[in-house]
Design an enzyme around this catalytic site. Structure first.
Site, mmCIF file in Angstrom:
data_model
loop_
_atom_site.group_PDB
_atom_site.id
_atom_site.type_symbol
_atom_site.label_atom_id
_atom_site.label_comp_id
_atom_site.label_asym_id
_atom_site.label_seq_id
_atom_site.Cartn_x
_atom_site.Cartn_y
_atom_site.Cartn_z
ATOM 1 N N THR A 1 8.834 4.374 9.061
ATOM 2 C CA THR A 1 8.676 2.591 9.207
ATOM 3 C C THR A 1 9.184 2.364 9.937
ATOM 4 N N GLU B 1 5.693 4.806 0.366
ATOM 5 C CA GLU B 1 4.880 6.086 0.195
ATOM 6 C C GLU B 1 3.471 5.704 0.152
ATOM 7 N N GLY C 1 15.375 3.925 1.593
ATOM 8 C CA GLY C 1 16.264 3.909 0.775
ATOM 9 C C GLY C 1 18.016 3.993 1.639
HETATM 10 C C1 LIG Z 1 11.614 14.203 -7.022
HETATM 11 C C2 LIG Z 1 11.124 12.965 -7.889
HETATM 12 C C3 LIG Z 1 10.044 11.718 -6.994
HETATM 13 C C4 LIG Z 1 9.895 10.573 -8.079
HETATM 14 C C5 LIG Z 1 9.120 9.683 -7.288
HETATM 15 C C6 LIG Z 1 9.805 8.919 -7.541
HETATM 16 C C7 LIG Z 1 10.113 6.884 -6.373
HETATM 17 C C8 LIG Z 1 9.897 7.482 -5.325
HETATM 18 C C9 LIG Z 1 11.004 7.856 -4.850
HETATM 19 C C10 LIG Z 1 11.506 7.854 -3.467
HETATM 20 C C11 LIG Z 1 10.577 7.102 -2.563
HETATM 21 C C12 LIG Z 1 11.328 5.694 -1.948
HETATM 22 C C13 LIG Z 1 10.863 5.121 -0.951
HETATM 23 C C14 LIG Z 1 9.433 5.382 -0.971
HETATM 24 C C15 LIG Z 1 9.360 6.278 1.016
HETATM 25 C C16 LIG Z 1 8.601 5.499 1.948
HETATM 26 O O1 LIG Z 1 8.015 4.485 1.588
HETATM 27 S S1 LIG Z 1 8.305 7.146 3.071
HETATM 28 C C17 LIG Z 1 6.632 5.979 3.975
HETATM 29 C C18 LIG Z 1 6.162 5.917 3.361
HETATM 30 N N1 LIG Z 1 4.163 6.036 4.173
HETATM 31 C C19 LIG Z 1 3.472 5.868 4.507
HETATM 32 O O2 LIG Z 1 3.144 6.829 3.344
HETATM 33 C C20 LIG Z 1 2.919 5.578 5.299
HETATM 34 C C21 LIG Z 1 1.239 5.991 4.868
HETATM 35 N N2 LIG Z 1 0.182 5.949 6.036
HETATM 36 C C22 LIG Z 1 -0.347 6.968 6.244
HETATM 37 O O3 LIG Z 1 0.254 8.478 5.343
HETATM 38 C C23 LIG Z 1 -1.402 7.378 7.226
HETATM 39 O O4 LIG Z 1 -0.866 6.743 8.221
HETATM 40 C C24 LIG Z 1 -2.800 7.671 6.539
HETATM 41 C C25 LIG Z 1 -2.591 6.259 6.251
HETATM 42 C C26 LIG Z 1 -2.761 8.797 5.787
HETATM 43 C C27 LIG Z 1 -3.789 7.431 8.096
HETATM 44 O O5 LIG Z 1 -3.103 8.843 8.954
HETATM 45 P P1 LIG Z 1 -3.635 9.280 9.832
HETATM 46 O O6 LIG Z 1 -3.586 10.222 10.814
HETATM 47 O O7 LIG Z 1 -4.498 7.728 10.968
HETATM 48 O O8 LIG Z 1 -5.048 10.037 9.742
HETATM 49 P P2 LIG Z 1 -6.791 9.427 9.536
HETATM 50 O O9 LIG Z 1 -6.791 8.269 8.166
HETATM 51 O O10 LIG Z 1 -7.191 9.221 10.421
HETATM 52 O O11 LIG Z 1 -7.194 10.516 9.042
HETATM 53 C C28 LIG Z 1 -7.097 12.054 9.733
HETATM 54 C C29 LIG Z 1 -6.971 13.110 8.466
HETATM 55 O O12 LIG Z 1 -6.226 13.350 8.202
HETATM 56 C C30 LIG Z 1 -6.121 13.200 6.490
HETATM 57 N N3 LIG Z 1 -4.755 12.982 6.440
HETATM 58 C C31 LIG Z 1 -3.858 12.321 6.506
HETATM 59 N N4 LIG Z 1 -3.095 12.133 5.670
HETATM 60 C C32 LIG Z 1 -2.889 13.787 5.534
HETATM 61 C C33 LIG Z 1 -1.790 14.421 5.096
HETATM 62 N N5 LIG Z 1 -0.660 13.579 4.565
HETATM 63 N N6 LIG Z 1 -2.210 15.132 3.923
HETATM 64 C C34 LIG Z 1 -3.370 16.263 4.598
HETATM 65 N N7 LIG Z 1 -4.125 15.649 5.147
HETATM 66 C C35 LIG Z 1 -3.830 14.150 5.719
HETATM 67 C C36 LIG Z 1 -6.688 12.754 6.567
HETATM 68 O O13 LIG Z 1 -7.590 13.071 4.924
HETATM 69 C C37 LIG Z 1 -8.067 13.097 7.797
HETATM 70 O O14 LIG Z 1 -8.916 14.539 7.226
HETATM 71 P P3 LIG Z 1 -10.608 14.688 7.855
HETATM 72 O O15 LIG Z 1 -10.593 15.818 7.315
HETATM 73 O O16 LIG Z 1 -10.536 14.062 9.015
HETATM 74 O O17 LIG Z 1 -11.406 13.288 6.441
HETATM 75 C C1 LIG Z 2 10.626 -0.812 -1.933
HETATM 76 C C2 LIG Z 2 10.291 0.096 -0.709
HETATM 77 C C3 LIG Z 2 11.116 0.829 -0.327
HETATM 78 C C4 LIG Z 2 10.588 1.159 0.691
HETATM 79 N N1 LIG Z 2 11.849 3.205 1.012
HETATM 80 C C5 LIG Z 2 11.274 3.217 2.427
HETATM 81 C C6 LIG Z 2 12.086 4.696 2.814
HETATM 82 O O1 LIG Z 2 12.678 5.290 2.038
HETATM 83 N N2 LIG Z 2 11.460 5.220 4.529
HETATM 84 C C7 LIG Z 2 10.183 4.753 4.865
HETATM 85 O O2 LIG Z 2 10.217 5.282 6.188
HETATM 86 N N3 LIG Z 2 9.286 3.365 4.263
HETATM 87 C C8 LIG Z 2 9.917 2.970 2.933
HETATM 88 N N4 LIG Z 2 9.121 1.188 2.786
HETATM 89 C C9 LIG Z 2 8.306 1.366 3.522
HETATM 90 C C10 LIG Z 2 6.322 1.789 2.695
HETATM 91 O O3 LIG Z 2 6.269 2.676 2.954
HETATM 92 C C11 LIG Z 2 5.330 0.946 3.850
HETATM 93 O O4 LIG Z 2 5.960 -0.443 3.422
HETATM 94 C C12 LIG Z 2 4.968 1.139 3.337
HETATM 95 O O5 LIG Z 2 4.203 2.116 3.813
HETATM 96 C C13 LIG Z 2 3.464 0.468 3.574
HETATM 97 O O6 LIG Z 2 2.931 -0.535 4.365
HETATM 98 P P1 LIG Z 2 3.856 -1.576 5.471
HETATM 99 O O7 LIG Z 2 4.316 -2.483 4.763
HETATM 100 O O8 LIG Z 2 3.551 -1.419 7.013
HETATM 101 O O9 LIG Z 2 2.418 -2.310 4.948
HETATM 102 P P2 LIG Z 2 1.080 -2.930 5.309
HETATM 103 O O10 LIG Z 2 -0.393 -1.592 6.214
HETATM 104 O O11 LIG Z 2 1.061 -3.435 6.583
HETATM 105 O O12 LIG Z 2 0.028 -3.762 4.018
HETATM 106 C C14 LIG Z 2 -0.406 -4.934 4.221
HETATM 107 C C15 LIG Z 2 -1.508 -4.868 3.707
HETATM 108 O O13 LIG Z 2 -2.807 -4.438 4.944
HETATM 109 C C16 LIG Z 2 -3.630 -3.479 4.505
HETATM 110 N N5 LIG Z 2 -3.838 -2.634 5.196
HETATM 111 C C17 LIG Z 2 -3.632 -1.822 5.952
HETATM 112 N N6 LIG Z 2 -4.011 -0.856 6.740
HETATM 113 C C18 LIG Z 2 -5.267 -0.649 6.098
HETATM 114 C C19 LIG Z 2 -6.091 -0.689 6.313
HETATM 115 N N7 LIG Z 2 -6.602 0.798 6.917
HETATM 116 N N8 LIG Z 2 -7.884 -0.876 5.773
HETATM 117 C C20 LIG Z 2 -7.319 -1.718 4.606
HETATM 118 N N9 LIG Z 2 -5.648 -2.159 4.673
HETATM 119 C C21 LIG Z 2 -5.316 -2.292 5.103
HETATM 120 C C22 LIG Z 2 -3.069 -3.328 3.297
HETATM 121 O O14 LIG Z 2 -4.097 -2.618 2.021
HETATM 122 C C23 LIG Z 2 -2.169 -4.437 3.075
HETATM 123 O O15 LIG Z 2 -2.718 -5.124 1.935
HETATM 124 C C24 LIG Z 2 10.048 0.736 1.637
HETATM 125 C C25 LIG Z 2 8.739 0.346 1.195
HETATM 126 C C26 LIG Z 2 9.994 -0.487 -0.092
HETATM 127 C C27 LIG Z 2 8.485 -1.880 -0.689
#
Ligand SMILES: CCCCC/C=C\C/C=C\C/C=C\CCC(=O)SCCNC(=O)CCNC(=O)[C@H](O)C(C)(C)COP(=O)(O)OP(=O)(O)OC[C@H]1O[C@@H](n2cnc3c(N)ncnc32)[C@H](O)[C@@H]1OP(=O)(O)O
Ligand SMILES: Cc1cc2nc3c(=O)[nH]c(=O)nc-3n(C[C@H](O)[C@H](O)[C@H](O)COP(=O)(O)OP(=O)(O)OC[C@H]3O[C@@H](n4cnc5c(N)ncnc54)[C@H](O)[C@@H]3O)c2cc1C
Length: 648
Positions: free
Chosen positions: A139, A421, A178
């Site tokens: 992110t 996530e 994190g």
């Molecule tokens: C071990 C114990 C663990 C317990 C857990 C407990 C606590 C948590 C612990 C740690 C977490 C702490 C912090 C959190 C860390 C983070 O937040 S890390 C950052 C997280 N960020 C995200 O999740 C980002 C979200 N956004 C996306 O994933 C992508 O942007 C999207 C929304 C999926 C869109 O991707 P994009 O490339 O634009 O794809 P598009 O929408 O255009 O679709 C294209 C095709 O790709 C397929 N697809 C998309 N994602 C996936 C995937 N992950 N795997 C497989 N396929 C995927 C999608 O379905 C489309 O397929 P089509 O066939 O074309 O329809």
């Molecule tokens: C406690 C915490 C821990 C984290 N740890 C990590 C980490 O370890 N590593 C890391 O990489 N990231 C981490 N993150 C970041 C986290 O993964 C992002 O905040 C999360 O993926 C959401 O993305 P954003 O903040 O850009 O939200 P945004 O996407 O900006 O969301 C804002 C609003 O926009 C809307 N929106 C966005 N896109 C669309 C769409 N296509 N259609 C409709 N609505 C849409 C959403 O639904 C939401 O209501 C952490 C966040 C938190 C809060």
């Protein structure tokens, strides 16, 4: 022991140990889990004051110390099984996250899943021995959801066979990871890969950010903590700005895609494999939803058994608040959801490991369904659990608002799961993308499998639109309720697909049609996930041989399904007798409520709640806790007040 809570346990109609064993998988697994938990409970090193009495810096330092202690102690005990490590850690960290959390949950799993064997040979010993302490930096300030637009770049320099990493803009500064601010000395950095003048999209790189000897930031690295948050106070979520940081070519994770020494790019079997760690965490979060909700229910229901308030019948003693139907209607459907999500969490984890096993053998065919299921169930269960924790807190009245109840900490620690996530709405839309594609395949006569096979079934059963068929429900039969949820899901998927079709016929773009159908698309995914949860709950019951346990869980499953209908009555024919049936189920569950939360078997240390104490002695322990507050360390705190009072 509080007499009320004793009586509750005497009234139970089933053996809690039998249910606990079932939840653990066997009596032996229960024994072993308790044995591991007791290692923490009986360890003086883990007896510390409540983090709520500490400053943020103190909490972070204490968390780092605890993470370090756990590493040494787990080694000393020879505990290496991942599930046993998890039991040990979750007992030690109670309701809080640990400072090294991201190292375990994302840095290591990414190395395991995206490194070549050669890269694993180099990096796993460093990471597993905490020489390389890492996080997952994806992110940025400007993008969290839309990762295709992330701006950090990794440009290959063939003359030195290095990648040069840059955060070219303010919005490209890595933000949120994190453990990034003060703890980690390495990061998995997601960056746009450029080689030979061409961009190949997002790839993962291992980037050293602090010196492994001095822990000082390395040249070109600006790193720090992003400041106080709503919760997660133990975690140093951080920022990272990279300016011309050079790393060897071998630091790109090359299991799936490669850059040759001359800069030529070899593309992966799927460009989504880079997203693999996110799918893993989403799948695991489903189990976290169950644990957060079951802890909250344990606290609220035990407290409701010992709290007496108001007057039910004039002249009679104040009743237990658990005897109020309104209190039961708040808590028992959440208790049912906690059990449902426990079973769904087990299913999701098993499904994740099964499908990733196939992926590791080169079979990527089930990756789309795994992504859709993990995304949808992560969103569905976290939204429900998040709201449920708040209901549990409020059901405890004023004392639920005290930190010593444990509920505020559970809430602020859990609530970001709806965002991180994969923000939940975005995840639901990803699931909808898969559902609409499957719906169209079913219409074309293609045979579907897995959780979407019902879309074939509905096509075959009756050709007329699903939405025109009445939902007839036998409200005492779980199988009938499963069918009702299946029909509702099929109906809402059809509605969403037809909305898309209608928008397209108005000759607007696919993207605008998608955006203009988002409400229907999210509802379709919600209905699909709800059906999956109800279906899995029913399927789990068929595995239970103990009649008493089967009976009480069947009652919970009926309540979960019927309550879900009342929450979405617009999608079902609102059957007037459902409310009466729900009331009868509440009465049925009432004698088993405490035994059902006891069966989750949370020890007091892990629950960290004076309201949810096993012995029910809440008031005594609340008073003792309050007296330990730092503000009470001196009788007179502010001499300004003292002087004002004394002023003549
Ligand atoms: C071990 C114990 C663990 C317990 C857990 C407990 C606590 C948590 C612990 C740690 C977490 C702490 C912090 C959190 C860390 C983070 O937040 S890390 C950052 C997280 N960020 C995200 O999740 C980002 C979200 N956004 C996306 O994933 C992508 O942007 C999207 C929304 C999926 C869109 O991707 P994009 O490339 O634009 O794809 P598009 O929408 O255009 O679709 C294209 C095709 O790709 C397929 N697809 C998309 N994602 C996936 C995937 N992950 N795997 C497989 N396929 C995927 C999608 O379905 C489309 O397929 P089509 O066939 O074309 O329809
Ligand atoms: C406690 C915490 C821990 C984290 N740890 C990590 C980490 O370890 N590593 C890391 O990489 N990231 C981490 N993150 C970041 C986290 O993964 C992002 O905040 C999360 O993926 C959401 O993305 P954003 O903040 O850009 O939200 P945004 O996407 O900006 O969301 C804002 C609003 O926009 C809307 N929106 C966005 N896109 C669309 C769409 N296509 N259609 C409709 N609505 C849409 C959403 O639904 C939401 O209501 C952490 C966040 C938190 C809060």
């Amino acid at each position: 022991m509080n007499p009320d809570i004793c009586r509750e346990r005497e009234n139970a109609t089933f053996n809690t140990e039998t249910l606990t064993n079932m939840l653990d998988g066997s009596a032996e697994k229960t024994r072993r889990r308790r044995e591991i938990e007791s290692l923490v409970i009986n360890d003086p090193d883990f007896q510390h004051d409540d983090p709520n009495f500490m400053s943020r810096s103190e909490r972070y330092d204490a968390a780092v110390k605890k993470s370090s202690q756990m590493i040494m102690k787990l080694r000393d005990y020879g505990i290496s099984d991942p599930e046993e490590i998890y039991f040990y850690k979750r007992t030690a960290r109670r309701t809080f996250h640990e400072a090294f959390g991201l190292h375990y949950t994302m840095f290591l799993p990414t190395l395991y899943s995206q490194c070549t064997p050669e890269q694993q040979k180099k990096w796993l010993p460093l990471a597993e021995n905490f020489k390389a302490l890492g996080t997952y930096a994806q992110t940025e300030l400007g993008h969290g959801t839309h990762i295709r637009k992330l701006e950090t770049t990794a440009t290959y320099d063939p003359s030195t066979q290095e990648f040069v990493l840059n955060c070219p803009t303010v919005s490209s500064i890595k933000w949120w990871p994190g453990g990034l601010g003060k703890t980690s000395n390495h990061a998995i950095v997601l960056a746009q890969l450029y080689t030979l003048g061409k961009c190949h999209g997002l790839h993962a790189f291992i980037v050293p950010i602090r010196c492994m000897k001095t822990h000082q930031p390395l040249p070109g690295v600006t790193v720090g903590d992003i400041g106080p948050k709503f919760g997660f106070e133990e975690v140093d979520n951080g920022y990272l700005k990279l300016e011309n940081v050079r790393i060897p070519r071998e630091n790109m994770l090359m299991k799936y895609a490669q850059v040759e020494p001359d800069g030529s790019y070899l593309k992966p079997p799927s460009d989504k494999l880079t997203y693999g760690t996110m799918v893993f965490i989403r799948a695991m979060i489903v189990g976290e939803s169950a644990r957060a909700l079951s802890k909250s229910c344990t606290i609220a229901i035990r407290y409701s058994a010992v709290r007496h308030q108001s007057e039910l019948r004039p002249g009679e003693p104040e009743p237990q608040i658990l005897d109020y139907q309104a209190q039961q209607y708040k808590l028992f459907p959440l208790l049912a959801a906690a059990y449902a999500f426990t079973f769904v969490g087990q299913y999701m984890s098993d499904t994740y490991h099964r499908i990733t096993g196939h992926i590791n053998q080169g079979d990527f065919s089930q990756l789309p369904e795994l992504h859709a299921l993990a995304a949808g169930l992560k969103a569905f269960t976290t939204w429900t659990a998040n709201a449920g924790i708040e209901v549990c807190r409020m059901a405890c009245g004023g004392h639920g608002y005290l930190c010593c109840s444990g509920l505020p900490d559970i809430y602020v620690t859990f609530t970001p799961t709806c965002t991180y996530e994969g923000e939940n709405t975005v995840m639901m839309l990803q699931t909808a993308r898969f559902l609409v594609k499957c719906y169209r395949q079913a219409r074309e006569g293609q045979q579907l499998s897995g959780t979407v096979s019902y879309l074939n079934e509905q096509q075959r059963l009756q050709p007329q639109p699903v939405s025109s068929r009445p939902t007839v429900v036998n409200i005492n039969d779980l199988a009938s309720l499963v069918e009702a949820y299946k029909l509702r899901a099929a109906k809402l998927v059809e509605v969403a697909a037809k909305s898309l079709q209608g928008e397209l016929q108005r000759s607007i773009s696919q993207e605008d049609a998608w955006n203009n159908s988002s409400i229907e698309l999210v509802r379709a995914s919600d209905a699909h996930c709800h059906y999956v949860v109800v279906e899995l709950f029913a399927a789990k019951l068929s595995e239970i041989s103990d009649t008493a346990v089967h009976s009480v869980l069947n009652t919970l499953a009926l309540l979960y399904a019927l309550h879900g209908i009342t929450l979405n009555s617009g999608d079902f024919l609102q059957l007037s007798q459902i409310t009466q049936r729900i009331k009868a189920l509440l009465v049925e569950i009432r004698p088993n409520a405490v035994a059902l939360v006891d069966s989750f078997d949370y020890n007091d240390e892990m629950l960290n709640s004076v309201l949810g104490r096993y012995d029910g002695n809440v008031y005594e322990s609340m008073f003792e806790w309050a007296k330990r507050s730092p503000l009470n360390r001196t009788e007179v705190r502010s001499f300004i007040i003292f002087n004002i009072i004394q002023k003549k």
